[in-house]
Design an enzyme around this catalytic site. Structure first.
Site, PDB file in Angstrom:
ATOM      1  N   GLY A  71      27.702  31.857  57.403  1.00 54.30           N
ATOM      2  CA  GLY A  71      27.689  31.515  55.979  1.00 54.30           C
ATOM      3  C   GLY A  71      26.629  32.274  55.198  1.00 54.30           C
ATOM      4  CB  SER A  72      23.042  32.994  55.846  1.00 45.95           C
ATOM      5  OG  SER A  72      22.700  31.648  56.079  1.00 45.95           O
ATOM      6  CG  ASN A 152      23.909  22.264  51.816  1.00 41.44           C
ATOM      7  OD1 ASN A 152      24.168  22.697  50.697  1.00 41.44           O
ATOM      8  ND2 ASN A 152      22.708  22.329  52.332  1.00 41.44           N
ATOM      9  CD  GLN A 180      28.125  21.269  54.677  1.00 44.40           C
ATOM     10  OE1 GLN A 180      28.707  20.295  55.110  1.00 44.40           O
ATOM     11  NE2 GLN A 180      27.095  21.814  55.300  1.00 44.40           N
ATOM     12  CG  HIS A 202      27.459  26.642  62.681  1.00 46.16           C
ATOM     13  ND1 HIS A 202      26.486  25.693  62.484  1.00 46.16           N
ATOM     14  CD2 HIS A 202      27.243  27.598  61.747  1.00 46.16           C
ATOM     15  CE1 HIS A 202      25.724  26.067  61.470  1.00 46.16           C
ATOM     16  NE2 HIS A 202      26.161  27.220  61.005  1.00 46.16           N
ATOM     17  CB  THR A 238      30.318  45.701  68.684  1.00 48.52           C
ATOM     18  OG1 THR A 238      29.942  47.068  68.823  1.00 48.52           O
ATOM     19  CG2 THR A 238      31.404  45.349  69.686  1.00 48.52           C
ATOM     20  CB  CYS A 325       8.838  17.216  54.699  1.00 50.74           C
ATOM     21  SG  CYS A 325       7.136  16.795  54.970  1.00 50.74           S
TER      22      CYS A 325
HETATM   23  C1  LIG Z   1      25.261  25.802  56.750  1.00 46.35           C
HETATM   24  C2  LIG Z   1      25.481  26.346  55.403  1.00 46.35           C
HETATM   25  C3  LIG Z   1      25.287  27.709  55.119  1.00 46.35           C
HETATM   26  C4  LIG Z   1      24.743  28.666  56.142  1.00 46.35           C
HETATM   27  O1  LIG Z   1      25.675  28.998  57.119  1.00 46.35           O
HETATM   28  P1  LIG Z   1      25.161  29.730  58.457  1.00 46.35           P
HETATM   29  O2  LIG Z   1      26.400  30.023  59.208  1.00 46.35           O
HETATM   30  O3  LIG Z   1      24.282  28.731  59.151  1.00 46.35           O
HETATM   31  O4  LIG Z   1      24.419  30.942  58.037  1.00 46.35           O
HETATM   32  C5  LIG Z   1      25.557  28.161  53.845  1.00 46.35           C
HETATM   33  N1  LIG Z   1      25.999  27.328  52.889  1.00 46.35           N
HETATM   34  C6  LIG Z   1      26.204  26.022  53.115  1.00 46.35           C
HETATM   35  C7  LIG Z   1      26.698  25.156  52.018  1.00 46.35           C
HETATM   36  C8  LIG Z   1      25.930  25.478  54.368  1.00 46.35           C
HETATM   37  O5  LIG Z   1      26.116  24.184  54.581  1.00 46.35           O
END
Ligand SMILES: *Cc1c(COP(=O)(O)O)cnc(C)c1O
Length: 392
Positions: A71-72, A152, A180, A202, A238, A325
């Protein structure tokens, strides 16, 4: 009892997904770019996954799906990639919201340092972005609107189709972080007028480290990762073949089981929310109706979220607090602050996020334990004494 209630952070790998991945972690180890047979089998698996994912999200063609590390990366690529192209055309304005994931917010902040103007839309007390605010913020210089599908922390599901329509009518590109939402709400990039969309395996029982970016045909986007010719010259490296097969299988399972699972989780969620709201001075953060089926996010006045988490951990419950925190930083979550909650209340937050693996018995246990722990922590909280005295 051991309860895993942090499915918004990550989910357990499904055994069926692992089974689908297994051949690509063992005998089929060839490089998809190679010309020999095991390479060809790996390549076929990647292309089959691409086709499957395109169908599952309503894309018009498999060539609109690019595999990433999660996601990142997808968020970084979508925003930086579009902005890099459009900046040369005099478009230097981004519209986002105050409660995006840091993979979006921090990218916007770094683009601001490069001269982009960023509008951060309010999300109000119900945790929802208003489509009319998006419309009002669009101007001729706007390069991109990026609004998450579902949050999230508080699980609120945004009016994405309405926002998509506004962007399409204005001729502005629209990216959504659907990490999400995937598998929890029906997502269709064509119906929702989405131009770019991030997802990651994941969060729906797939493997970590594998995601995808949907890029509508015709949308120009600069590369983020340079190198080899993989992903049609758009994303080097790859291919994570087993991860890609796992992503495809996990999404297929999530979409095919969605209706039944969401109905069950929504009932469990609402029962838990109603029970926890009986605690004096508690509140639900964000709309209850426009909410992911597995998300509960509450504040309990007079206590620290961290103390609550530690006590819950001792009781066998893995959960999370809204507040980040970490090592000395006492800042409450930017998401809870964006709802207009005062700092001292935002500190006492708890996020419980569920998946199909959770049971009604676990909800019973939480309904018994959480009120006890809140009462115990309040019994020696000076802040709670103050609140109680003020309201005598
Ligand atoms: C978990 C999450 C991400 C990051 O995804 P990764 O696969 O951990 O990099 C980005 N956006 C939202 C809303 C998330 O919940």
């Amino acid at each position: 009892m051991q309860i895993y209630a942090d499915n918004a952070a990550t989910t357990a790998l499904s055994p069926k997904v692992l089974e689908a991945m297994m051949p690509y972690l063992t005998e089929v180890y060839g490089n998809p770019s190679s010309l020999y047979r095991t390479g060809g089998i790996a390549k076929d698996a990647v292309e089959k996954a691409r086709e499957n994912i395109a169908n599952l999200i309503g894309a018009k063609s498999a060539s609109e799906i690019y595999f990433t590390s999660g996601g990142s990366e997808s968020d970084n690529w979508a925003i930086k990639g579009v902005c890099k192209i459009l900046k040369d055309k005099g478009k230097n304005h981004i519209i986002t919201s105050k409660f995006e994931h840091h993979a979006v917010l921090h990218v916007c902040e770094s683009l601001a340092k490069e001269g982009f103007e960023v509008t951060y839309l309010d999300v109000y007390s119900d945790g929802l972005v208003k489509p009319e605010d998006v419309k009002a913020a669009i101007k001729p210089e706007t390069a991109l609107v990026t609004i998450m599908y579902a949050n999230n922390e508080i699980g609120t599901v945004q009016p994405i189709a309405e926002i998509g329509k506004i962007c399409a009518e204005a001729g502005v590109l629209f990216h959504t972080d659907a990490v999400q939402a995937m598998g929890n709400v029906p997502v269709n990039v064509t119906d929702d007028n989405i131009d770019l969309m991030s997802l990651t395996a994941h969060k729906f029982h797939g493997p970590k480290g594998c995601g995808a970016l949907y890029v509508r045909k015709g949308v120009r986007i600069a590369n983020l990762i340079e190198g080899g010719a993989q992903e049609r010259n758009r994303r080097a490296g790859t291919e994570n073949v087993a991860g890609i097969v796992g992503l495809s299988k996990a999404l297929e399972l999530a979409v095919s089981t969605m209706d039944e699972r969401c109905e069950r989780l929504t009932k469990m969620r609402d029962r838990l929310i109603e029970g926890l709201l009986k605690i004096d001075r508690s509140r639900l953060n964000g709309s209850q109706e426009k909410r992911l089926p597995g998300n509960v996010n509450m504040c309990f006045e007079g206590i620290e979220g961290e103390s609550l988490l530690l006590r819950l951990d001792l009781a066998g419950v893995s959960a999370s607090s809204g507040s980040a925190c970490t090592s000395g930083s006492l800042d409450p979550s930017h998401v809870l602050l964006s709802l207009g909650l005062p700092h001292e209340i935002a500190h006492g937050s708890l996020r419980l996020s569920f998946s199909d693996d959770n049971t009604e018995e676990e909800i019973d246990y939480l309904l018994e334990k959480i009120p006890q722990i809140v009462e115990y922590l309040r019994s020696f909280s000076p802040l709670w004494d103050k609140i109680a005295n003020e309201n005598k």
